[in-house]
Design a protein around this motif. Structure first.
Motif, mmCIF file in Angstrom:
data_model
loop_
_atom_site.group_PDB
_atom_site.id
_atom_site.type_symbol
_atom_site.label_atom_id
_atom_site.label_comp_id
_atom_site.label_asym_id
_atom_site.label_seq_id
_atom_site.Cartn_x
_atom_site.Cartn_y
_atom_site.Cartn_z
ATOM 1 N N GLN A 99 0.844 -1.192 0.000
ATOM 2 C CA GLN A 99 0.000 0.000 0.000
ATOM 3 C C GLN A 99 0.878 1.241 0.000
ATOM 4 O OE1 GLN A 99 -3.184 -0.026 2.919
ATOM 5 N NE2 GLN A 99 -2.985 2.167 3.268
ATOM 6 N N PRO A 100 0.548 2.234 -0.817
ATOM 7 C CA PRO A 100 1.319 3.478 -0.777
ATOM 8 C C PRO A 100 1.183 4.141 0.588
ATOM 9 C CG PRO A 100 -0.699 3.790 -2.019
ATOM 10 C CD PRO A 100 -0.586 2.319 -1.753
ATOM 11 N N HIS A 101 2.013 5.120 0.853
ATOM 12 C CA HIS A 101 2.007 5.770 2.163
ATOM 13 C C HIS A 101 0.831 6.742 2.272
ATOM 14 C CE1 HIS A 101 4.687 7.659 5.534
ATOM 15 N NE2 HIS A 101 3.509 7.291 5.953
ATOM 16 N N ASP A 102 -0.348 6.180 2.198
ATOM 17 C CA ASP A 102 -1.602 6.919 2.384
ATOM 18 C C ASP A 102 -2.282 6.377 3.634
ATOM 19 O OD1 ASP A 102 -1.067 8.216 0.055
ATOM 20 O OD2 ASP A 102 -2.546 7.146 -1.151
ATOM 21 N N GLU A 103 -2.676 7.221 4.540
ATOM 22 C CA GLU A 103 -3.340 6.778 5.761
ATOM 23 C C GLU A 103 -4.757 6.307 5.464
ATOM 24 O OE1 GLU A 103 -2.350 6.393 9.046
ATOM 25 O OE2 GLU A 103 -0.393 6.558 8.094
ATOM 26 N N ASP A 104 -5.060 5.104 5.904
ATOM 27 C CA ASP A 104 -6.419 4.589 5.748
ATOM 28 C C ASP A 104 -7.148 4.663 7.080
ATOM 29 O OD1 ASP A 104 -6.330 1.905 7.272
ATOM 30 O OD2 ASP A 104 -4.612 1.713 5.918
ATOM 31 N N ILE A 105 -8.457 4.488 7.054
ATOM 32 C CA ILE A 105 -9.244 4.499 8.289
ATOM 33 C C ILE A 105 -9.959 3.156 8.478
ATOM 34 C CG2 ILE A 105 -9.547 6.986 8.403
ATOM 35 C CD1 ILE A 105 -12.312 6.630 7.133
ATOM 36 N N GLY A 106 -9.267 2.085 8.113
ATOM 37 C CA GLY A 106 -9.827 0.758 8.291
ATOM 38 C C GLY A 106 -9.421 -0.173 7.167
ATOM 39 N N SER A 107 -9.639 -1.459 7.379
ATOM 40 C CA SER A 107 -9.189 -2.464 6.421
ATOM 41 C C SER A 107 -9.859 -2.331 5.058
ATOM 42 C CB SER A 107 -9.443 -3.865 6.993
ATOM 43 O OG SER A 107 -10.793 -4.008 7.418
#
Length: 425
Positions: A99-107
């Motif tokens: 995954q690129p260095h992007d913050e996610d908010i869940g799976s």
């Protein structure tokens, strides 16, 4: 244009493995490593699942990593998949991305980011980083196509429904109800969500839809079990329940880790190239192909035949291990470069790599981390039991008694310390 699933084959599958969070329940094993990277049966936990799917034809894996530790461990070991392919003779080779260095908010949000970044228009299989499973992927894929379903959930029967997402199916095996970690009295069945999902490529459209975006803004997250799958069921998407015919293990806690280890050892160590020796009461698998490791292996075998060391049940022994005389080992895993002294008892336990277990130690139903030293002697024997977990690079003093205790990494426990139901960070 998104291709229909019928035009794809298993080699076109993209397998996404969400690896986020700190895996609190597995600490201290996860103090410094991702839960997918903890040692299990002498190799990183996730390696077993990757290799099993690769042997069934999957060529594309993507780690949905969140956080520096999760990314660093997995990338530094697996890189782009070339070394893993060579290690297991997988051809054509597998490809691993991150995954690129992007913050996610869940799976589920992690999946959305990955689908968009890599412009994926192929079927998507999701598997968890802390689970082990027996999966006939071709059969699951075939069922998915025959049922013309949007999502196929792999399910299994469990005893403790309160730890899992529980599923209720209609007569045609389609999901009619999804309850995340219900109380026992509220559970509609004992069919649990295993975290293995096979999605139609159109999942990308739904994840990017305005309705999904509004749901994410409202609740501040987008997890598969808590949010996205219940949403799909509520909106009457075709969600099929595929019951796994084989074993499935959730290694999310030290107790589950030891249970899974015991079951897999008893069923036979599969997928590991080892030397096998058996007797009336034992099955032993010893790893190592080099001349140096074979010398250590032959010494162990000779001492078994001479009755100098004793085994019971199923045991896996890694490369370059040394085991002293008078030692007894039952139903355990001993990792690479481990040194075990004389008159030691190891029962239903995992000793991770490069640890030293000194004379007269007793280790039962516990996990000893990497590069640990357990000091012990005839006059001051050390005892570790009742699902204790010792973190990496820790030193345990002579005469300690540790029961149901967790010791964090890089600790030094003074001699003759008694700890019960404690946590030492």
């Amino acid at each position: 244009m998104i291709r229909t699933l019928e035009k794809n084959k298993i080699r076109d599958l993209r397998v996404m493995i969400p690896v986020g969070g700190q895996a609190i329940r597995l600490k201290p094993l996860t103090d410094e490593v991702s839960k997918a990277y903890i040692r299990f049966l002498n190799r990183p936990l996730i390696e077993r699942g990757l290799v099993e799917l690769a042997k069934q034809g999957v060529k594309h894996f993507i780690f949905g990593v969140k956080g520096y530790i999760n990314y660093k461990n997995l990338h530094d070991y697996f890189d782009d998949g070339i070394s893993l392919s060579a290690k297991y003779g997988i051809t054509p080779r597998i490809h691993i991305k991150y995954q690129p260095h992007d913050e996610d908010i869940g799976s589920a949000d992690s999946l959305r980011i990955i689908l968009n970044y890599y412009d994926i228009t192929d079927p998507i299989l999701v598997m968890q980083g802390d689970n082990l499973f027996d999966l006939d992927l071709k059969d699951m894929f075939r069922t998915h196509l025959q049922k013309k379903t949007f999502l196929t959930l792999a399910l299994t029967h469990v005893k403790n429904v309160e730890d899992y997402g529980i599923i209720s199916l209609d007569k045609k095996m389609f999901v009619e109800k999804f309850v995340e970690k219900p109380k026992l009295k509220d559970a509609p069945t004992n069919l649990a969500n295993t975290g293995i999902y096979l999605f139609d490529p159109k999942v990308r459209e739904i994840l990017n839809s305005e309705k999904t975006k509004k749901m994410m803004e409202k609740i501040g997250r987008l997890d598969f079990g808590k949010d996205f799958i219940p949403y799909l069921v509520e909106k009457n998407y075709m969600v099929y329940g595929y019951i796994l015919p084989g074993d499935w293990y959730d290694l999310g806690t030290p107790a589950n880790y030891l249970t899974a280890m015991g079951h897999i050892l008893q069923s036979g160590v599969k997928g590991i190239n080892t030397y096998h020796i058996s007797g009336k009461n034992y099955n032993i698998w010893i790893e190592g192909k080099s001349k140096d490791s074979m010398k250590k292996r032959n010494t162990i075998i000779q001492n078994i035949k001479n009755g100098k060391i004793n085994f019971d049940g199923s045991i896996l022994i890694g490369r370059h291990c040394q085991i002293g005389e008078g030692t007894f080992i039952r139903n355990s895993s001993i990792d690479n470069f481990t040194v075990i002294g004389d008159n030691v008892v190891i029962d239903n336990s995992a000793i991770l790599d490069r640890s030293i277990i000194h004379n007269y130690s007793k280790i039962k139903n516990s996990i000893i981390g990497r590069h640990v030293i357990v000091n012990s002697s005839y006059s001051k024997p050390t005892s570790i039991s009742r699902i204790s977990v010792i973190g990496d690079d820790t030193i345990i003093g002579e005469g300690c008694e540790l029961h149901s205790t967790k010791i964090g990494s890089h600790q030094t426990i003074p001699p003759e310390r008694r700890m019960v139901d404690e946590l030492a960070d």
